[in-house]
Design a protein around this motif. Sequence first.
Motif, mmCIF file in Angstrom:
data_model
loop_
_atom_site.group_PDB
_atom_site.id
_atom_site.type_symbol
_atom_site.label_atom_id
_atom_site.label_comp_id
_atom_site.label_asym_id
_atom_site.label_seq_id
_atom_site.Cartn_x
_atom_site.Cartn_y
_atom_site.Cartn_z
ATOM 1 N N MET A 1 0.987 -1.294 0.028
ATOM 2 C CA MET A 1 0.055 -0.015 0.017
ATOM 3 C C MET A 1 0.865 1.208 0.006
ATOM 4 O O MET A 1 1.887 1.294 0.769
ATOM 5 N N PRO A 2 0.379 2.210 -0.444
ATOM 6 C CA PRO A 2 1.005 3.463 -0.581
ATOM 7 C C PRO A 2 1.541 3.972 0.840
ATOM 8 O O PRO A 2 0.590 4.010 1.667
ATOM 9 N N GLN A 7 3.161 8.296 -3.790
ATOM 10 C CA GLN A 7 2.904 6.864 -4.199
ATOM 11 C C GLN A 7 1.433 6.893 -4.102
ATOM 12 O O GLN A 7 0.970 6.153 -4.982
ATOM 13 N N GLU A 8 0.603 7.373 -3.621
ATOM 14 C CA GLU A 8 -0.753 7.382 -3.496
ATOM 15 C C GLU A 8 -1.381 7.760 -4.746
ATOM 16 O O GLU A 8 -2.169 7.088 -5.297
ATOM 17 N N TYR A 11 -0.472 4.833 -7.494
ATOM 18 C CA TYR A 11 -1.293 3.779 -6.973
ATOM 19 C C TYR A 11 -2.766 3.951 -7.602
ATOM 20 O O TYR A 11 -3.256 3.247 -8.249
ATOM 21 N N THR A 12 -3.089 5.319 -7.497
ATOM 22 C CA THR A 12 -4.467 5.642 -7.753
ATOM 23 C C THR A 12 -4.707 5.792 -9.529
ATOM 24 O O THR A 12 -5.564 5.230 -9.835
ATOM 25 N N MET A 14 -2.773 4.054 -11.418
ATOM 26 C CA MET A 14 -2.650 2.596 -11.830
ATOM 27 C C MET A 14 -3.891 1.847 -11.712
ATOM 28 O O MET A 14 -4.300 1.308 -12.734
ATOM 29 N N MET A 15 -4.471 1.954 -10.483
ATOM 30 C CA MET A 15 -5.862 1.276 -10.211
ATOM 31 C C MET A 15 -7.018 1.819 -10.966
ATOM 32 O O MET A 15 -7.714 1.178 -11.553
ATOM 33 N N VAL A 143 -2.632 -4.726 -9.605
ATOM 34 C CA VAL A 143 -2.202 -3.431 -9.177
ATOM 35 C C VAL A 143 -1.114 -3.677 -8.024
ATOM 36 O O VAL A 143 -0.207 -2.694 -7.859
ATOM 37 N N ARG A 144 -1.705 -4.143 -6.931
ATOM 38 C CA ARG A 144 -1.118 -4.194 -5.592
ATOM 39 C C ARG A 144 0.130 -5.060 -5.995
ATOM 40 O O ARG A 144 1.393 -4.663 -5.476
ATOM 41 N N PHE A 147 2.694 -2.647 -8.186
ATOM 42 C CA PHE A 147 2.817 -1.461 -7.480
ATOM 43 C C PHE A 147 4.077 -1.943 -6.442
ATOM 44 O O PHE A 147 5.129 -1.321 -5.960
#
Length: 157
Positions: A1-2, A7-8, A11-12, A14-15, A143-144, A147
């Motif tokens: 997790m970011p 990173q957030e 991640y967002t 990508m998701m 994605v997880r 990431f």
Amino acid sequence: MPQTKKQEIVYTVMMVCVMVYGMVCYNIALDVGGMQNFIFAAALSELPIMGVIGFLLDTFLVGPTAMRIATGWFTPGKDKQVFLVAAISCLSAWMMCPLMSFFATLFFKDSHNANFFAMWVQTTAMNYPTAFLWQLCGAGPLVRFVFGKGLAAMKKK
């Protein structure tokens, strides 16, 4: 997790891209009567607008709300991480599906008539099962994983 704001955001993005692309493919397949090869390319034309909408909704409304609710149910660091991740994933799909279905109905369906509400409700109902499964069994784990591998590679440098 970011762990950081940067990173957030990554991640967002990508998701959102993976979720939106999958759901756009699904909706085009519904519209044309089944999955066909051309759909994979056709979905790319809807990705920019729906991706931006998805990113904005997730960043400013759904993501914070899902996190607030899920952390009320499970305590980060205390409860098993898998429960928190599953709760966030389910809440995100539950909230994003009607919102994204609204914009998909508005922009991509012949809904500029008296049947807009009915078309939105139908689109949402058709999308819910796929959105949950795609989030929990496809896009989310993918994605997880990617990431996490990216974070691990950055830490080695």
